[in-house]
Design a protein around this motif. Structure first.
Motif, short mmCIF file in Angstrom:
data_model
loop_
_atom_site.label_atom_id
_atom_site.label_comp_id
_atom_site.label_asym_id
_atom_site.label_seq_id
_atom_site.Cartn_x
_atom_site.Cartn_y
_atom_site.Cartn_z
N ARG A 114 36.22 42.71 23.48
CA ARG A 114 36.74 42.73 24.85
C ARG A 114 38.09 42.04 24.91
NH1 ARG A 114 33.58 39.81 28.73
NH2 ARG A 114 32.87 38.46 27.03
N LEU A 115 38.99 42.62 25.67
CA LEU A 115 40.23 41.94 26.03
C LEU A 115 40.04 41.48 27.46
CD1 LEU A 115 41.19 43.30 23.44
CD2 LEU A 115 43.34 43.87 24.61
N VAL A 116 40.13 40.18 27.66
CA VAL A 116 39.77 39.60 28.94
C VAL A 116 40.96 38.86 29.54
CG1 VAL A 116 38.20 38.01 30.14
CG2 VAL A 116 37.37 39.35 28.19
N LYS A 117 41.20 39.13 30.80
CA LYS A 117 42.28 38.43 31.51
C LYS A 117 41.73 37.89 32.82
CE LYS A 117 46.67 39.44 33.90
NZ LYS A 117 47.46 38.28 33.44
N ASP A 118 41.86 36.62 33.00
CA ASP A 118 41.37 35.97 34.22
C ASP A 118 39.91 36.31 34.49
OD1 ASP A 118 43.94 34.97 34.57
OD2 ASP A 118 44.55 36.70 35.78
N GLY A 119 39.12 36.34 33.46
CA GLY A 119 37.69 36.59 33.61
C GLY A 119 37.32 38.06 33.77
N LYS A 120 38.30 38.95 33.79
CA LYS A 120 38.02 40.37 33.96
C LYS A 120 38.27 41.12 32.65
CE LYS A 120 39.07 40.78 38.89
NZ LYS A 120 39.92 41.44 39.91
N ASP A 121 37.40 42.08 32.40
CA ASP A 121 37.58 42.92 31.22
C ASP A 121 38.76 43.87 31.43
OD1 ASP A 121 35.47 41.79 29.88
OD2 ASP A 121 34.03 43.32 30.49
N ILE A 122 39.68 43.82 30.51
CA ILE A 122 40.84 44.74 30.56
C ILE A 122 40.58 45.95 29.67
CG2 ILE A 122 43.30 44.96 30.09
CD1 ILE A 122 42.54 43.10 32.43
N VAL A 123 40.11 45.68 28.48
CA VAL A 123 39.72 46.73 27.54
C VAL A 123 38.39 46.33 26.92
CG1 VAL A 123 40.35 48.06 25.49
CG2 VAL A 123 42.15 47.16 26.98
N VAL A 124 37.46 47.27 26.85
CA VAL A 124 36.17 47.02 26.21
C VAL A 124 35.99 48.07 25.12
CG1 VAL A 124 33.67 46.89 26.50
CG2 VAL A 124 35.17 46.10 28.34
N ILE A 125 35.72 47.63 23.91
CA ILE A 125 35.47 48.57 22.81
C ILE A 125 34.06 48.32 22.29
CG2 ILE A 125 36.23 49.43 20.56
CD1 ILE A 125 38.70 47.28 22.11
N ARG A 126 33.26 49.35 22.32
CA ARG A 126 31.91 49.26 21.78
C ARG A 126 31.85 50.06 20.48
NH1 ARG A 126 29.61 50.28 27.66
NH2 ARG A 126 29.80 48.15 28.47
N TYR A 127 31.51 49.39 19.41
CA TYR A 127 31.44 50.06 18.11
C TYR A 127 30.00 50.56 17.93
CZ TYR A 127 35.79 47.52 17.65
OH TYR A 127 37.06 47.02 17.88
#
Lengths: 218, 192
Positions: free
Chosen positions: B147-160
């Protein structure tokens, strides 16, 4: 510009379906191929398409089955690397993903996908032996004998030549290989094998063609 | 078909692109953080062919992607199943170039940024990221999720979902843009 690009796309698919019996002489191969095509309502072949992009190391290889019906259009069934089929009809384009109970159909009007509509027009020009239409865009050179022949298409218009260096078709009784050389260095080779003419579609093909008018979308 | 795919991709581009049209190799990810492409000097070379299903705005489009990375850079091409090229983007570790749709295609830097974010080792992604943190879930000795997280919010989520990147399958979610990329490795698929 879009028309030219559409033409390119069209030619790549149209020539792929040119799996006709061969003419008796090579003087005007193109017209004679068309005459021979009229002997069959349906032509089937297996294809392997290899697209090598100049900037990439590994080619993209797809393979599957091709069915051309003079009445219904083209059925392009990709088996590898994954299953997806396209029915290119007169008025509709149907995309069928998966197989059996998992298949998903998506129907689109040709007016919504003008690129493929152009495919159909070029396709008919090819299969109708409309060499005039081809010669509008290409210098056409044919050589060889009915047992072994080749046709070279060289763009006549500078706009087309910006994208396409040339096309070559070769074969024996049927078209066996099509090569499309793009100006940017990309190269596409379509190998056709086990080509057969038939009088009619089989049941499975008829189902795929016949349901293209259901218009139900996905 | 080609136009429809293009329309879809352009829609995606409009949705997700925080494109910096300054010729640089940096871009703004949807949701705010900035990412600058990292060079490939220390990356283990790889090449994969993938089936990419893009979902957005209740629509779904599919293309075949080919991705190559080596010491010379990254090269990405998207094609229709017919083999017609939709786009081609490359980064030679200095400049980003895009072919096929000059001026109207998806932001090439953003495309390559997503590639790096999804497939690069975490430390490389962190090096290029400004304004967000990278959180890997490695609980089972494999990165099941990033997860790329900014201010507690997910910006990008990658599920492998299968195997390790870059060779495995994965799902990339861009919540702020409402875009989802479902990526299937075709080399693996061919052997299933």
């Amino acid at each position: 510009m879009k028309k030219i690009r559409s033409l390119l796309v069209g030619l790549m698919i149209a020539t792929a379906a040119l799996v006709s019996p061969l003419p008796a002489r090579a003087a005007d191969v193109l017209n004679q191929i068309g005459a021979q095509i009229e002997q069959f309502q349906v032509v089937r072949a297996e294809f392997v398409q290899t697209k090598q992009m100049a900037a990439l190391k590994r080619p993209l290889v797809t393979s599957g089955h091709l069915t051309f019906s003079r009445q219904h259009g083209v059925l392009w069934q990709i088996e590898k690397p994954y299953r997806v089929s396209y029915v290119l009809g007169e008025t509709k384009i149907v995309e069928i993903g998966g197989s059996g109970g998992d298949s998903v159909r998506r129907v689109r009007e040709t007016r919504d996908v003008p690129g493929l509509a152009q495919v159909g027009r070029v396709f008919r020009a090819m299969l109708g032996a409309n060499s005039d239409a081809l010669r509008e865009y290409f210098d056409v050179a044919a050589q060889g004998t009915p047992a072994q022949w080749s046709i070279a298409l060289t763009p006549r218009q500078s706009q087309l030549a910006r994208f396409l260096s040339g096309m070559e078709l070769s074969g024996g009784r049927f078209v066996e290989e099509i090569r499309i050389s793009e100006a940017g260095g990309d190269d596409t080779r379509i190998r056709l094998s086990n080509s057969q003419g038939a009088a009619a579609l089989n049941d499975a093909e008829a189902t795929l063609f016949g349901t293209e008018n259901d218009g139900s979308g996905r | 078909m080609r136009r429809l795919l293009l329309t879809g991709m352009l829609a995606v581009a409009l949705l997700v692109a925080g494109c910096d049209d300054d010729g640089s190799s940096c871009t703004t990810l949807p949701g705010g953080p900035r990412y600058c492409l990292q060079t490939t000097d220390s990356i283990v070379p790889f090449d994969v062919q993938q089936k990419v299903d893009v979902s957005f705005d209740s629509r779904r489009e599919t293309m075949i992607a080919q991705l190559e990375a080596d010491a010379g850079g990254i090269r990405f091409a998207g094609m229709t199943p017919f083999g017609q090229k939709l786009l081609q983007v490359s980064f030679d570790n200095r400049d980003v170039t895009a072919e096929t749709f000059p001026g109207k295609g998806p932001d090439p830097v953003l495309l390559l940024a997503l590639v790096q974010v999804a497939t690069w080792p975490a430390e490389h992604v962190r090096a290029g990221l400004d304004g967000a943190e990278v959180i890997d879930d490695d609980s089972n000795d494999a990165p099941a999720q990033r997860r790329l997280v900014k201010d507690g919010k997910d910006i990008v989520v990658i599920r492998y979902t299968r195997g390790r990147p870059p060779a495995g399958d994965m799902l990339i979610l861009l919540p702020a843009a409402g875009v989802e990329f479902s990526i299937t490795n075709l080399d693996i698929a061919a052997t299933r």
